[in-house]
Design an enzyme around this catalytic site. Structure first.
Site, short mmCIF file in Angstrom:
data_model
loop_
_atom_site.label_atom_id
_atom_site.label_comp_id
_atom_site.label_asym_id
_atom_site.label_seq_id
_atom_site.Cartn_x
_atom_site.Cartn_y
_atom_site.Cartn_z
NE ARG A 197 36.15 35.78 41.30
CZ ARG A 197 37.24 35.07 41.57
NH1 ARG A 197 37.38 33.86 41.07
NH2 ARG A 197 38.17 35.58 42.34
CG ASN A 244 38.00 36.84 37.90
OD1 ASN A 244 37.63 37.71 37.12
ND2 ASN A 244 38.57 37.09 39.05
#
Ligand SMILES: [Fe+3]
Ligand SMILES: [Mg+2]
Ligand SMILES: [Zn+2]
Ligand SMILES: [Zn+2]
Lengths: 757, 334
Positions: free
Chosen positions: A18, A36
């Site tokens: 990420r 996520n």
């Protein structure tokens, strides 16, 4: 302005994926978010067509080294009112969960570890999003610090700042910490068991130097690492190693050696002692950081007691920061063997290790980060130009593979009795546990139970059926029967064959040689030297070794003379060894008392070793075949006896009897007889394959079962099969031994389940 | 009795049968309460608690080193009473004799039975014989019922067993199993190897004064490991056996090592396993050691909290699991 929606799957959790997306998107001045989905990653990006196009081309180009992303979905979508790019908070859903294995320390962290100006200087547990423990410290998912064994270490202000900064490589690195707020070391001499364990930064520094001094003084120290404790001592000290062997009652079993990183590629010290091929070099330095079996150099000056009567040493590089610090300080190779009692999983608990190893270790180096579940070091051997796992462990496990079919419901495979692993499979995914060990001990059963529960909990999957070996006396099979779930049992060698078929699902139909110790076969006898034809879920036995008798049950493993006696008596030859009164055994053989029939090639290797003069009794399973292989070094073809191949019922059968006089003749050297034996076995396999090809379509050949851990034999077989036009497959991701059994059970039973659906 | 071997006529209720009973069974097993003329026997009885057990005996061969089916039938029956906390008093006997059995052998077996009964202090008070056709029996089968009077004041029950309790064994394990196997397979004698077949009442009686005595059992079929499993499963606790403390004769160990048997699973016919409070274990052991049958007695383990399983702790501290007995153990080495 337009918007794109991306859904990314694969290994994208706990690996800095990420932050990578965040950096990429902000560099390209895109708006949106990355989020996520407890396993998958969802990306919303908006910007100009060109910007979005660049993003699309860059996305999978330079992901973080540990990430294994793939695109699940990419569509245009509606614009949303946003004015920046952000990392949105995790969403817990029922998406794909991936539990990462434990990673070796990355270069950035290694640099900081040795940099006196860095605040992480000499912090033995330094890590970042790109490295550090995962599988062994995650309590539950999603992967957040509170659910790891770092939960009880509150972050200091500096660490918190790194954790919160999206452009820092420790952004959301769950186990991060530093000397001020992190894990400490504690060094204790044995026999101080009543004093309390104390951990703090000052203790850590003194503990480390005390440990180094103890090792330098020739002492044996139990050191807590990532997946468990190791026993360490100097690899050049005969006395230290002999002491370790005596105390562990492990006279012969090889001990692994950890080498300091030195030189340009880090392998200089290893190269001074051992022969390192380019393939082996890559394997040693790979992220798995496994133990790699390497041939000794003739000028190797490591202790001869490391691997008595063998010519290979298991070598590895330091992988955790603690190991780096120790090895750097010692600057010499060190024995690093799993701290356990024989057959048990590696010990992980501070108090338990002091109790169980009080008479083995002189001292202990503990740390106060709990190891949630054990993971032994992975072991690899280069066979036929590729590293092959002999043991799946730390760095590899949990090992995830894709199934060649989609399962109707989740299943659990509980593996074999020895070298046990378990596997959980659902839909098209299968996840394998690390090596658990020999299920005959109380501790292995405890770990076996724990891993069965943990894997299902971590992946949020509940098995609705259990697959076990057909042998009713395996502890795993007993567990299956008591689980309360529907049980499918699979014959041992069907599972072996299916494991390789599952690794290479495109190849059909198969001819798989399953050569190993013993496993229960379809006819109630013990197989171990058979050829199976067909495909997963539908194997047909087409060839075998001539059956013979095994006497004395499980004693055959440590007493290879029993196999030699079984062969000799089968064909009416006498057998005796000086140290053993085999009269009673002979009577027992005549009366078939505690006597079973087998076709095992593993036991033929046992017998051959004894017949050429090796010790009739050994101290670990596989010792005799390993010795036999270690005698082989030349490529010269010998004048070998051919094993007659004949039709017995619907099988082709190779008769080993001409080997008996050949192996016992003292006219030729042990080396020649050992090489000749290997060559004769390879020839027998070739003859079976050729015969079967005259009757059936043989697409390609698979070689699996513990016997093919033998490089000399395996490479001979491949060369001969290739020469007559066969394509040959060896397991590459899974051990060919029983460690791969759980995967094979899933493939075999899965195919049968699908037929019924 | 002119014939040398048993014939079907010995079972037809006529002269031969009467002679067989009078000249063999009644002659050797004679005692004041045994009356072969009557259909039933009257026994004097004053105790409040009668303890009863019944048992059948099949053994091949009928005679082995250290005993035979005759002595075994007495020992097996009185031992079941003894471990239940009773003093054995009376036994009834059914003999199923196979046509063709040599009468001289039968007489030896009955004499041995009579001696065993006398030593154990029990009387055979009623009996019956049947002759079965050749091929329908293994020479001789015996069925017994034993009566005793309860003398224990403790409850001697699984339910009293607690975590921490100690496990005692009165002597070496496996002798009976190996002695019978050697005799059956005609392997010949191995040194001093003999069955341990014996009456264990002196041993059980000696422990009854202990308030902490929880439970006793004679480890017959399935051996010590099976008794351990029974205790473990009935209590839900783990049983930890300390391998180095378990007495095993060298000759038994040697034969087991060679043939691949585990002595912990072999039958004993003259041993007692006792579960006793830990703080009384040493004292109980000391008393056993003063008895001729208890010379090799030992504290061999303890009851441990945790789930039901049997753990064998080795000299090196390894913890092996002892599985439940299988009919036909197959190798698992791969
Ligand atoms: Fe196998
Ligand atoms: Mg009984
Ligand atoms: Zn790092
Ligand atoms: Zn900190």
């Amino acid at each position: 302005m337009q918007a794109d929606y991306w859904l990314i799957g694969g290994q994208v959790q706990g690996v800095g994926f990420r932050p990578y997306i965040y950096r990429l998107a902000t560099e390209l001045c895109l708006l949106g978010w990355v989020k996520n989905l407890s396993g998958q990653v969802e990306i919303h990006v908006q910007g100009t067509e060109t910007q979005l196009h660049t993003f699309a081309t860059q996305l999978l180009k330079h992901p973080p080294p540990l990430a294994k992303p793939f695109i699940l979905q990419h569509t245009a979508c509606a614009l949303v009112a946003v004015n920046s790019f952000s990392i949105a908070s995790s969403l817990q859903t029922q998406a794909d969960i991936h539990v990462p294995p434990d990673y070796f320390i990355c270069d950035d962290c290694l640099h900081e570890l040795h940099n006196p100006c860095d605040r992480h200087y000499h912090y033995p547990f330094i890590n970042c999003t790109q490295c550090g423990a995962r599988y062994t410290l995650i309590q539950r998912l999603p992967y957040d610090r509170a659910d790891t064994s770092m939960a009880n270490f509150p972050l200091c202000a500096d660490c918190q700042a790194e954790y919160d900064n999206p452009s820092n490589r420790r952004f959301h690195a769950q186990p991060l910490a530093c000397p001020a707020c992190g894990v400490g070391l504690c060094f204790r001499e044995a026999q101080t068991a009543t004093t309390p364990f104390i951990y703090n930064a000052r203790q850590t520094a003194t503990a480390l130097s005390a440990c180094v001094q103890a090792l330098q003084a020739g002492k044996i120290v139990a050191i807590k690492g990532i997946g468990g404790y190791h026993l360490l001592c100097l690899a050049r000290s005969d006395t230290a190693i002999q002491r370790l062997r005596t105390r562990k009652a492990r006279p012969d079993k090889p001990l692994a050696v950890m080498f300091p990183i030195h030189g340009k590629d880090g392998l200089t010290f290893i190269r001074q002692q051992l022969q390192v091929s380019p393939v082996a070099a890559r394997c040693l330095s790979s992220p798995v950081r496994p133990i790699v079996l390497l041939p000794r150099r003739t000028d190797c000056n490591l202790s001869a007691f490391l691997a008595p009567q063998l010519n290979e040493i298991g070598a590895m590089l330091p992988y955790s920061p603690l190991h780096h610090l120790l090895l750097t300080a010692l600057a010499e190779p060190i024995v690093a063997t799993s701290a356990n009692l024989s057959g048990e999983p590696v010990l992980t608990d501070n108090q338990l290790v002091e109790q169980r190893l009080q008479t083995v270790a002189d001292a202990f180096l503990h740390h106060n980060r709990e190891i949630i579940r054990p993971a032994d070091d992975s072991v690899m051997r280069v066979i036929h130009q590729q590293p092959r796992p002999l043991r799946i462990g730390r760095g590899l496990a949990p090992l995830e593979l894709t199934l060649p079919f989609r399962l109707p419901y989740p299943v659990l495979a509980v593996g074999a009795q020895l070298k046990n692993t378990i596997a959980l499979a659902w839909e098209q995914r299968v996840v394998m546990s690390p090596h658990i060990g020999d299920l005959g001990t109380a501790r292995s059963i405890d770990v076996f139970n724990q891993i069965i529960n943990d894997l299902q909990r971590l992946y949020a999957v509940s098995a609705t059926a259990v697959i076990c070996d057909a042998h009713p006396q395996y502890a795993s099979s007993r567990w299956a029967k008591q689980s309360g779930l529907p049980v499918h049992s699979v014959y041992h060698h069907h599972a072996h064959a299916s494991a390789i078929a599952g690794e290479f699902p495109q190849a059909l139909p198969w001819l798989v040689f399953t050569w190993d110790g013993v496993g229960l076969g379809q006819d109630g006898t013990l197989w171990g030297g058979d050829a199976l034809y067909g495909q997963a879920g539908a194997w047909q036995r087409v060839a075998r070794m001539r059956p013979f008798s095994l006497l004395g049950g499980d004693k055959v493993g440590r007493e290879p003379y029993r196999s030699a006696a079984g062969l000799c008596w089968e064909v009416g030859l006498p057998f005796s060894v000086a140290t053993i009164d085999s009269d009673l055994l002979y009577h027992a053989w005549q009366k078939r008392l505690n006597c079973v029939t087998t076709t095992s090639v593993g036991r033929l290797f046992d017998a051959a070793a004894v017949l050429i003069g090796f010790s009739p009794v050994v101290s670990y399973e596989g010792q005799a075949p390993m010795f036999l292989e270690s005698l082989c070094c030349s490529q010269i073809s010998h004048d070998i006896p051919m094993l007659p191949l004949s039709r017995v019922g619907d099988l082709w059968e190779s008769d080993w009897s001409p080997l008996l006089p050949y192996l016992q003749t003292t006219q030729s050297s042990q080396q020649i007889r050992a090489e000749g034996f290997h060559q004769a076995m390879a020839q027998a396999l070739l003859q079976q394959a050729l015969k079967i090809r005259t009757e059936k379509t043989v697409g390609q050949i698979g070689l699996t079962g513990g016997v093919f851990q033998n490089r000399y034999l395996t490479e001979l077989v491949i060369a001969q099969l290739n020469a007559v036009g066969f394509e040959v497959f060896l397991p590459t991701q899974l051990p060919c031994n029983d460690g791969g059994m759980s995967f094979g059970q899933i493939i075999e039973a899965g195919n049968r389940l699908l037929e019924r659906v | 009795m002119q014939d040398t071997h048993i014939t079907l006529a010995h079972g037809n209720g006529g002269r031969l049968m009467r002679e067989l009973i009078e000249q063999l069974f009644a002659k050797h097993l004679h005692n004041p309460t045994l009356n072969t003329q009557l259909d039933a026997t009257t026994l004097p009885w004053s105790a409040s608690q009668l303890v009863v057990t019944t048992d059948g005996f099949i053994v091949k061969p009928l005679e082995f080193s250290g005993g035979n089916i005759g002595s075994l039938a007495i020992h097996g029956t009185v031992n079941d009473l003894a471990v239940a906390g009773a003093k054995p008093l009376y036994i009834t006997l059914n003999a199923f004799i196979e046509e063709g059995l040599e009468i001289a052998i039968l007489e030896r077996l009955i004499i041995s039975m009579a001696q065993a009964a006398q030593q154990a202090g029990v009387s055979v008070v009623a009996g019956d014989t049947k002759v079965v056709q050749r091929g329908e029996g293994g020479g001789l089968y015996l069925a017994t019922t034993g009566f005793g009077v309860r003398i224990a004041t403790q409850s001697l029950d699984f339910s009293t067993i607690q975590a921490g309790d100690a496990l005692l064994i009165s002597g070496a394990v496996g002798n009976h199993g190996i002695a019978v196997m050697l005799a059956r397979e005609q392997f010949g004698l191995r040194g001093d190897l003999q069955s341990d077949s014996a009456c264990v009442f002196p041993l059980t009686e000696a422990l009854l004064p202990f308030t902490g005595l929880r439970f006793m059992r004679d480890p017959t079929r399935g051996g010590l490991a099976t008794v351990a499993h029974e205790i473990s499963q009935a209590t839900g606790h783990a049983l930890v056996l300390e391998q180095p403390t378990i007495p095993i004769h060298d000759s038994v160990q040697t034969v087991c090592d060679m043939l691949g048997y585990d002595p912990l699973y072999l039958a004993c016919e003259g041993r007692v396993v006792a579960v006793i409070a830990a703080d009384q274990a040493e004292q109980a052991l000391a008393i056993w050691k003063t008895l001729p049958q208890g010379q090799q007695a030992a504290i061999i383990g303890h009851v441990q909290t945790g789930y039901a399983r049997v753990i064998l702790r080795t000299a090196l501290g390894g913890e092996r699991l002892l599985e439940e007995l299988e009919d036909d153990p197959l190798p698992r080495i791969c």
